[in-house]
Design a protein around this motif. Structure first.
Motif, short mmCIF file in Angstrom:
data_model
loop_
_atom_site.label_atom_id
_atom_site.label_comp_id
_atom_site.label_asym_id
_atom_site.label_seq_id
_atom_site.Cartn_x
_atom_site.Cartn_y
_atom_site.Cartn_z
N GLY A 158 11.24 37.46 18.58
CA GLY A 158 10.03 38.11 19.09
C GLY A 158 8.82 37.42 18.47
O GLY A 158 8.75 36.19 18.38
N ASP A 159 7.87 38.18 18.01
CA ASP A 159 6.70 37.60 17.34
C ASP A 159 7.10 36.99 16.00
O ASP A 159 7.96 37.52 15.28
CB ASP A 159 5.65 38.68 17.11
CG ASP A 159 5.04 39.17 18.43
OD1 ASP A 159 5.05 38.40 19.42
OD2 ASP A 159 4.59 40.32 18.47
N GLU A 160 6.46 35.88 15.68
CA GLU A 160 6.74 35.21 14.41
C GLU A 160 5.76 35.63 13.30
O GLU A 160 6.08 35.51 12.11
CB GLU A 160 6.67 33.70 14.59
CG GLU A 160 7.67 33.15 15.62
CD GLU A 160 7.56 31.64 15.74
OE1 GLU A 160 7.50 30.96 14.68
OE2 GLU A 160 7.51 31.14 16.88
N PHE A 161 4.56 36.11 13.67
CA PHE A 161 3.53 36.48 12.70
C PHE A 161 2.90 37.82 13.09
O PHE A 161 2.91 38.21 14.27
CB PHE A 161 2.43 35.41 12.63
CG PHE A 161 2.90 34.07 12.16
CD1 PHE A 161 2.96 33.76 10.80
CD2 PHE A 161 3.31 33.09 13.08
CE1 PHE A 161 3.39 32.52 10.37
CE2 PHE A 161 3.74 31.85 12.65
CZ PHE A 161 3.79 31.56 11.30
N LEU A 162 2.36 38.46 12.08
CA LEU A 162 1.64 39.70 12.30
C LEU A 162 0.26 39.56 11.64
O LEU A 162 0.16 39.40 10.42
CB LEU A 162 2.39 40.89 11.68
CG LEU A 162 1.67 42.24 11.76
CD1 LEU A 162 1.44 42.67 13.21
CD2 LEU A 162 2.44 43.32 10.98
N LEU A 163 -0.80 39.63 12.48
CA LEU A 163 -2.18 39.54 11.99
C LEU A 163 -2.82 40.92 12.10
O LEU A 163 -2.75 41.56 13.17
CB LEU A 163 -2.97 38.52 12.83
CG LEU A 163 -4.45 38.35 12.46
CD1 LEU A 163 -4.63 37.81 11.03
CD2 LEU A 163 -5.15 37.42 13.47
N GLU A 164 -3.46 41.35 11.03
CA GLU A 164 -4.08 42.68 11.00
C GLU A 164 -5.52 42.58 10.45
O GLU A 164 -5.82 41.70 9.63
CB GLU A 164 -3.27 43.65 10.14
CG GLU A 164 -1.87 43.90 10.66
CD GLU A 164 -1.06 44.75 9.70
OE1 GLU A 164 -0.62 45.85 10.09
OE2 GLU A 164 -0.88 44.30 8.55
N ARG A 165 -6.34 43.52 10.90
CA ARG A 165 -7.73 43.63 10.43
C ARG A 165 -7.92 44.99 9.75
O ARG A 165 -7.42 46.00 10.27
CB ARG A 165 -8.71 43.49 11.59
CG ARG A 165 -10.18 43.74 11.22
CD ARG A 165 -11.07 43.64 12.45
NE ARG A 165 -12.46 43.94 12.13
CZ ARG A 165 -12.97 45.17 12.19
NH1 ARG A 165 -12.20 46.20 12.54
NH2 ARG A 165 -14.24 45.35 11.89
N ARG A 166 -8.62 44.97 8.64
CA ARG A 166 -8.86 46.23 7.91
C ARG A 166 -10.07 46.94 8.51
O ARG A 166 -11.15 46.35 8.62
CB ARG A 166 -9.10 45.96 6.42
CG ARG A 166 -9.24 47.21 5.57
CD ARG A 166 -9.42 46.83 4.11
NE ARG A 166 -9.48 48.01 3.26
CZ ARG A 166 -10.61 48.70 3.00
NH1 ARG A 166 -11.75 48.31 3.55
NH2 ARG A 166 -10.57 49.77 2.23
N ASP A 167 -9.88 48.18 8.88
CA ASP A 167 -10.97 48.99 9.44
C ASP A 167 -11.88 49.42 8.28
O ASP A 167 -11.43 50.16 7.39
CB ASP A 167 -10.40 50.21 10.15
CG ASP A 167 -11.47 51.00 10.88
OD1 ASP A 167 -12.67 50.85 10.55
OD2 ASP A 167 -11.12 51.78 11.79
N PRO A 168 -13.16 48.99 8.24
CA PRO A 168 -14.02 49.34 7.10
C PRO A 168 -14.34 50.83 7.04
O PRO A 168 -14.67 51.34 5.97
CB PRO A 168 -15.30 48.53 7.37
CG PRO A 168 -15.28 48.24 8.84
CD PRO A 168 -13.85 48.14 9.22
#
Length: 246
Positions: A158-168
């Motif tokens: 499936g996906d090889e990476f997981l990118l996330e953003r921190r909600d301020p």
């Protein structure tokens, strides 16, 4: 008939001269006549006194009147009064130089070093706007090229990476799209974004994790800043990245 000559009498002549002088002498108790020999003496005394007075007056006059050769004193010229601060027109400040939007990234060691199935690594992206214009919608887009892989890599399921953003606002991490491709994504297909005022500065926090399966190798994480109101790219950068197996 021949003229008669009288004999000279020297003694008689001298006697007559004495008598004439005696007749001119002043009388006792009387005022001297104008022809008295004492008149010239009095006139001489008066003339001397008048001369002395005239000399003293001339000296005093010479002392009181300054010499024309002496310089006349010059009156001090008043200095012009300084203008009141309230009356001075302030100079207009020089216009600030034009600045543009800038994009920068920071990560520990200046790169992303990931391990398959290991922990995520955080990094930050700073948007620093200039004084030229404000933006209504700016969007950060992420892309990595396809890894070639090495012997022994487990194919991705499936996906090889997981990118996330921190909600301020909440501190929660939310998934952000990461495109894996070797072409360029057109800016016109992107939508959304957040505003950025003139001279505003904002830093956003992200983290990237390499999932358990997938290829390994090195390829940069490419970051593009898109103005979705004009469908244009306004900034870009890349962050070195390497993924290995355990």
């Amino acid at each position: 008939m021949p003229a008669r000559r009288f004999p000279a009498f020297p003694a008689l002549t001298a006697l007559l001269a004495v008598a004439a002088l005696a007749g001119c002498a002043p009388q006792a108790g009387g005022s001297p006549s104008p022809a008295s020999p004492s008149a010239p003496a009095s006139a001489t005394a008066l003339s001397g006194a008048a001369a002395a007075t005239a000399t003293a007056t001339a000296t005093a006059t010479a002392t009181a009147v300054p010499s024309s050769a002496a310089p006349s004193p010059v009156a001090a010229q008043p200095k012009p009064a300084a203008p009141s601060p309230s009356l001075v027109t302030p100079k207009a400040p020089a216009p600030a130089p034009a600045t543009r939007l800038a994009l920068s990234v920071s990560a520990p060691g200046g790169q992303l070093s990931l391990v398959r199935g290991g922990p995520a690594q955080e990094f930050g992206i700073t948007l620093r706007n200039g004084n030229t214009r404000a933006y209504g919608h700016l969007l950060l887009a992420f892309q990595m090229e396809i890894l070639l892989g090495r012997a022994g890599d487990v194919p991705a399921s499936g996906d090889e990476f997981l990118l996330e953003r921190r909600d301020p606002a909440t501190g929660a991490w939310r998934t952000v799209p990461l495109r894996i491709a070797n072409d360029v994504l057109p800016a016109a297909v992107l939508q959304g974004g957040t505003p950025l005022a003139r001279d505003a500065v904002r830093t956003e926090r992200f983290r990237l994790r390499a999932l358990a399966t997938g290829a390994t190798g090195s390829t940069p994480l490419m970051v593009t800043l898109v103005d979705t109101d004009s469908d244009s790219r306004v900034g870009s950068l890349s962050l070195p990245h390497t993924t290995t197996r355990r």
